[in-house]
Every structure is written in C-alpha cells, then in structure tokens.
Scaffold this motif. Sequence first.
Motif, mmCIF file in Angstrom:
data_model
loop_
_atom_site.group_PDB
_atom_site.id
_atom_site.type_symbol
_atom_site.label_atom_id
_atom_site.label_comp_id
_atom_site.label_asym_id
_atom_site.label_seq_id
_atom_site.Cartn_x
_atom_site.Cartn_y
_atom_site.Cartn_z
ATOM 1 N N GLN A 157 0.826 -1.197 0.000
ATOM 2 C CA GLN A 157 0.000 0.000 0.000
ATOM 3 C C GLN A 157 0.867 1.256 0.000
ATOM 4 O O GLN A 157 1.956 1.291 0.592
ATOM 5 C CB GLN A 157 -0.921 0.015 1.218
ATOM 6 C CG GLN A 157 -2.004 -1.053 1.210
ATOM 7 C CD GLN A 157 -3.022 -0.813 2.294
ATOM 8 O OE1 GLN A 157 -3.505 0.299 2.489
ATOM 9 N NE2 GLN A 157 -3.366 -1.883 3.019
ATOM 10 N N PHE A 158 0.338 2.290 -0.617
ATOM 11 C CA PHE A 158 1.092 3.534 -0.741
ATOM 12 C C PHE A 158 1.382 4.167 0.618
ATOM 13 O O PHE A 158 2.461 4.705 0.848
ATOM 14 C CB PHE A 158 0.309 4.505 -1.626
ATOM 15 C CG PHE A 158 1.067 5.741 -1.981
ATOM 16 C CD1 PHE A 158 2.160 5.691 -2.824
ATOM 17 C CD2 PHE A 158 0.690 6.973 -1.463
ATOM 18 C CE1 PHE A 158 2.862 6.830 -3.157
ATOM 19 C CE2 PHE A 158 1.385 8.116 -1.790
ATOM 20 C CZ PHE A 158 2.469 8.051 -2.645
ATOM 21 N N TYR A 220 12.668 -7.818 5.916
ATOM 22 C CA TYR A 220 11.555 -7.920 6.862
ATOM 23 C C TYR A 220 10.233 -7.539 6.210
ATOM 24 O O TYR A 220 9.198 -8.174 6.456
ATOM 25 C CB TYR A 220 11.822 -7.046 8.084
ATOM 26 C CG TYR A 220 12.677 -7.744 9.111
ATOM 27 C CD1 TYR A 220 12.119 -8.696 9.964
ATOM 28 C CD2 TYR A 220 14.039 -7.485 9.216
ATOM 29 C CE1 TYR A 220 12.904 -9.365 10.899
ATOM 30 C CE2 TYR A 220 14.831 -8.155 10.133
ATOM 31 C CZ TYR A 220 14.256 -9.086 10.979
ATOM 32 O OH TYR A 220 15.030 -9.757 11.889
ATOM 33 N N GLY A 221 10.267 -6.495 5.368
ATOM 34 C CA GLY A 221 9.033 -6.120 4.696
ATOM 35 C C GLY A 221 8.496 -7.227 3.812
ATOM 36 O O GLY A 221 7.300 -7.548 3.839
ATOM 37 N N ALA A 222 9.374 -7.846 3.027
ATOM 38 C CA ALA A 222 8.950 -8.909 2.118
ATOM 39 C C ALA A 222 8.519 -10.165 2.876
ATOM 40 O O ALA A 222 7.576 -10.856 2.462
ATOM 41 C CB ALA A 222 10.081 -9.238 1.146
ATOM 42 N N LEU A 223 9.209 -10.481 3.967
ATOM 43 C CA LEU A 223 8.835 -11.653 4.754
ATOM 44 C C LEU A 223 7.453 -11.494 5.373
ATOM 45 O O LEU A 223 6.635 -12.424 5.359
ATOM 46 C CB LEU A 223 9.871 -11.902 5.852
ATOM 47 C CG LEU A 223 11.164 -12.622 5.460
ATOM 48 C CD1 LEU A 223 12.116 -12.667 6.645
ATOM 49 C CD2 LEU A 223 10.867 -14.038 4.957
ATOM 50 N N ILE A 224 7.184 -10.323 5.932
ATOM 51 C CA ILE A 224 5.913 -10.103 6.618
ATOM 52 C C ILE A 224 4.764 -10.018 5.613
ATOM 53 O O ILE A 224 3.666 -10.511 5.866
ATOM 54 C CB ILE A 224 6.001 -8.842 7.498
ATOM 55 C CG1 ILE A 224 6.982 -9.099 8.665
ATOM 56 C CG2 ILE A 224 4.631 -8.438 8.034
ATOM 57 C CD1 ILE A 224 7.319 -7.876 9.479
ATOM 58 N N PHE A 442 6.958 -2.971 10.215
ATOM 59 C CA PHE A 442 6.224 -3.686 9.176
ATOM 60 C C PHE A 442 5.160 -4.595 9.783
ATOM 61 O O PHE A 442 4.071 -4.756 9.206
ATOM 62 C CB PHE A 442 7.189 -4.500 8.309
ATOM 63 C CG PHE A 442 7.932 -3.683 7.296
ATOM 64 C CD1 PHE A 442 7.249 -2.961 6.321
ATOM 65 C CD2 PHE A 442 9.319 -3.625 7.300
ATOM 66 C CE1 PHE A 442 7.931 -2.207 5.375
ATOM 67 C CE2 PHE A 442 10.012 -2.880 6.355
ATOM 68 C CZ PHE A 442 9.312 -2.158 5.396
ATOM 69 N N PHE A 443 5.446 -5.183 10.928
ATOM 70 C CA PHE A 443 4.470 -6.061 11.568
ATOM 71 C C PHE A 443 3.244 -5.273 12.027
ATOM 72 O O PHE A 443 2.101 -5.719 11.856
ATOM 73 C CB PHE A 443 5.108 -6.778 12.766
ATOM 74 C CG PHE A 443 4.194 -7.750 13.452
ATOM 75 C CD1 PHE A 443 3.911 -8.976 12.877
ATOM 76 C CD2 PHE A 443 3.613 -7.429 14.672
ATOM 77 C CE1 PHE A 443 3.054 -9.880 13.508
ATOM 78 C CE2 PHE A 443 2.772 -8.320 15.310
ATOM 79 C CZ PHE A 443 2.491 -9.544 14.725
ATOM 80 N N LEU A 448 -2.450 -3.675 11.196
ATOM 81 C CA LEU A 448 -3.408 -2.596 10.977
ATOM 82 C C LEU A 448 -3.983 -2.614 9.566
ATOM 83 O O LEU A 448 -4.746 -1.711 9.191
ATOM 84 C CB LEU A 448 -2.741 -1.238 11.249
ATOM 85 C CG LEU A 448 -2.305 -0.971 12.690
ATOM 86 C CD1 LEU A 448 -1.564 0.355 12.783
ATOM 87 C CD2 LEU A 448 -3.499 -0.999 13.637
ATOM 88 N N LYS A 449 -3.572 -3.628 8.782
ATOM 89 C CA LYS A 449 -4.016 -3.771 7.390
ATOM 90 C C LYS A 449 -3.629 -2.565 6.536
ATOM 91 O O LYS A 449 -4.376 -2.134 5.639
ATOM 92 C CB LYS A 449 -5.526 -4.017 7.332
ATOM 93 C CG LYS A 449 -5.973 -5.262 8.089
ATOM 94 C CD LYS A 449 -7.437 -5.565 7.860
ATOM 95 C CE LYS A 449 -7.890 -6.768 8.696
ATOM 96 N NZ LYS A 449 -7.093 -7.982 8.431
#
Length: 496
Positions: A157-158, A220-224, A442-443, A448-449
Amino acid sequence: MASLNCSAGQLASLFGPNTTNAAAAAEYICGQFSVVSDKFTDTSYAVDSTYLLFSAYLVFSMQLGFAMLCAGSVRAKNTMNIMLTNVLDAAAGGIFYYLFGFAFAFGGPSNGFIGKHFFGLKEIPSSSYDYSSFLYQWAFAIAAAGITSGSIAERTQFVAYLIYSSFLTGFVYPVVSHWFWSPDGWASAFNTGDLLFGSGVIDFAGSGVVHMVGGFAGLYGALIEGPRIGRFDHSGRAVTLRGHSASLVVLGTFLLWFGWYGFNPGSFNKILSPYTSGSYYGQWSAVGRTAVTTTLAGCTAALTTLFGKRFLSGHWNVTDVCNGLLGGFAAITAGCSVVEPWAAIICGFVAALVLIGCNKLAEKVKFDDPLEAAQLHGGCGAWGVIFTALFATEKYVNEVYTGKPGRPYGLFMGGGGKLLAAHIIQILVIIGWVSATMGPLFFILHKLKLLRISEEDELAGMDMTRHGGFAYVYEDDTHKHGIQMRRIEPSPTTPN
C-alpha cells in the motif's frame, strides 16, 4: 594545506642596519604573504566543497537509476506505482533527514549511540560540516530507502511506503551511520577516543551502513507481506514473474554504475589533501584508486554471474548480469579505499557467488523479492564488510584513517584478526538494530491492514486500481480512435 608563516621581526633583521624603515617593509611583505596564505586556504575549502557537491549530484542521480531498474523489474501493470515510490523516497527522505536524520547521524558532540545537534540544520555551517555535507549524506539516506522499496514492490500500500520511508531516513539509518561514521560513534574508525578493538569499523562508503540496512529492512518487509500472487505454484515450485522491460533494467544499471563514482570516491569528502607536500601522490590518487577498485569489483561480478547463471540455467540472462554487477558494487563499497585493485577482483568474484547462493536460498524458503534487493544489498553488503577485514592494506588504512598510526588492518594482509572481530560485530548489530526497528514497524502495519493491498488490486495491477491508469497505452492503429488492448503476461511452462 600548510599555511605560509611570516614574522615581521625576523624579516626586518635580515634587511641589515642600512635599510630605511626596515620594520615597515617587513610588515608589508608579511602582510602580502598572509593574503596569499588566506587565498590558498579559501581555494582549498572551495575545491573540497565543490568536489563533495558534485559527488552528491552523482549519488543523487542513482535515484534515477533505481527508478529505471525498479520499473523494468516489475510487471507493466505496476510501473506507475514503483516510479512514484522512488520519487517519494527522495521527497519524504529530504524533509525527514533535514529535520532529524542529519542531527541523529552527525550532530556532535554527542554520545556514542546518537547525535543531538544540528536539528533542522541549526548551527550549520560549522568548522566540521557545511551544507554540502548535508546534501551528500541525504543522497545516501534515500539510497537506503530506495533499496527497501524494491523488495516490497508490486503488493504494498502507498501509505506504507510513506511511513517506512520517513522512519528509515529520519531515524533507523541515521543512527547506524552515527555508530560507524561519526567521530563520536562507538564503533567509528574516526573516533578520537577508544576505538573498537583498536581499529573501529572500516566501512568506507557503506556496504554495512547503507546496503545492509536497506537490504535487511526490505527482507523484513517482504517476509511479513509474503510472496506475490503467482510467485510460487501449488506444489511450491518457483514461478518466474518477469519484469516488463529489460531495456529499463539495463538503463537503470548503467545510471547506478555512473552514480557509484560519487558514492565510493566521493566518500573521501575532500580531494585536496596531500599525503606528502610537493608530491604527485595524495588523496587525489586515493580517489582514483577507489574508482578503479569499484570498477573492477563490478565488472568481475558481472562476468562471474553471466557464466554462473549460464551454467545453472542454460541462458545468457541480461537481468541476472545487471544484478551481479550491482552486487559487486555493493560488496566493494566498504573497502574500496583501502584494498589493492587485484583484491577488488576477488571481492567481485565472491559477491557474484553470494548473490547466486542467496537467490537459491530465497527460492527454497519461498521468499519473494522482485528486485533481489535483500539478497543483493543485504547478502553482498555483508560479504563486503567481511572482505574489507580480510584484505585491507596497512598503507592505505593509515593514509585514509589518520590519527592513530599502527591500527589493525586486513587479516590476510598480516594485520591480525582485530579488524575482522570489529566487522563481525558490525554485521550483528546492524541485523539486530534493523530487526528491532523495521521488523516491528512492518508487523504493526500488517496488523493494521496498512501494508499489503487486496488480492483484487494485486491481480489487476496498482496502476489502474490505485493510480488512475496504466503507465503505457496500447493501441491498435487499424482503428481510427484506437482501442485499449490487454497486456498478456507470459504463462509459466512446466516441462514434461
């Protein structure tokens, strides 16, 4: 640059007793010497500041390289989205690095953990930093953010880009750069007090500070977030989701190559520094050597990747070669100023193998990074940190890092293991710091979607669903008004 000293009293005594008004003549002559000396000092500052500014312009041009590389590496339906995020990295990063980042990184005097002066560039310029210093360091900060955006492309998301980019450039990255580059940093080789293992960390242009931070944040961003839809089939086998333009990938790679000549040689911050007065050899020679080691590492990595991937896949793949080239650059960035050119070839060769191995591992664990950014910058960056601790030469270390002669240097060059110990600590603390900051961020966004887009938007492409239309318009020229044609993605083929 040494100043010109003149004493009117000493000069007057040389005129002899028969000279009329010897003291006044001596004062006049010495005054002219002072003027000349001031002009030399002014010129030295101007030359060094201009050198740093042009280096900053080169590093900033890497943003265009990142944009082209990212655009070519994603599918056409997400081109506008990834281009916008690259613009956002520079814009948001500029504001937050101005307000907080530069102060946290270089705001001294301070403690070893974080800076505490220069917020909003207050007290700049000073005897230590000028506006050119801020511009150069800002270009580095947004480079780290650009690395992360590639890892989470095509499904983020932006608003998540806005949040992570501001946090990374305003806090996470500046703290790491303070540790290893500020004179007050606890592990900095520029620290005037106690050095870590007697050497500090020699991460000259940021294999760890920039590339590992950006790479592991992207990890971390890609994993989550998880992989893109269709990246792995129902049996778990990897499916190649090719980028839509190899031409943009190559263009972006060459722009990054060009910008790296500001990234690495520019990290000297100044060029007009003679090692021996009146000699042809000075810091300008070290700048040239740094450009050479950078070039050799990248070229070697590109060729190694070319033949390595040909052996593994049976194809001559230009995208793989471009990534291999950039992996060599990321690896040599730490030690580019303190190693011999022949060692840079070793650096590039191993960096290519590290990248190939990391990509194989990523497929095994079903990790999806559209630009291989985590593998390239995180993996090759970590290798570059280790490489420097093995191959840094005594002569170059003492020339580049003055203030403490006899400091440890590369293990394989006879310098013992202290530098290697310091660099292992650097790798561990960077991974730990990014894990403790970007991982939770990131988590939280995920819970929070606010992190990943919907399945419908991802399948349709973010250009249409989030940005008002596709980046490209496909028309049939046989119709007067034209019709919009659907772009068909190549479907994976399964061997019999």
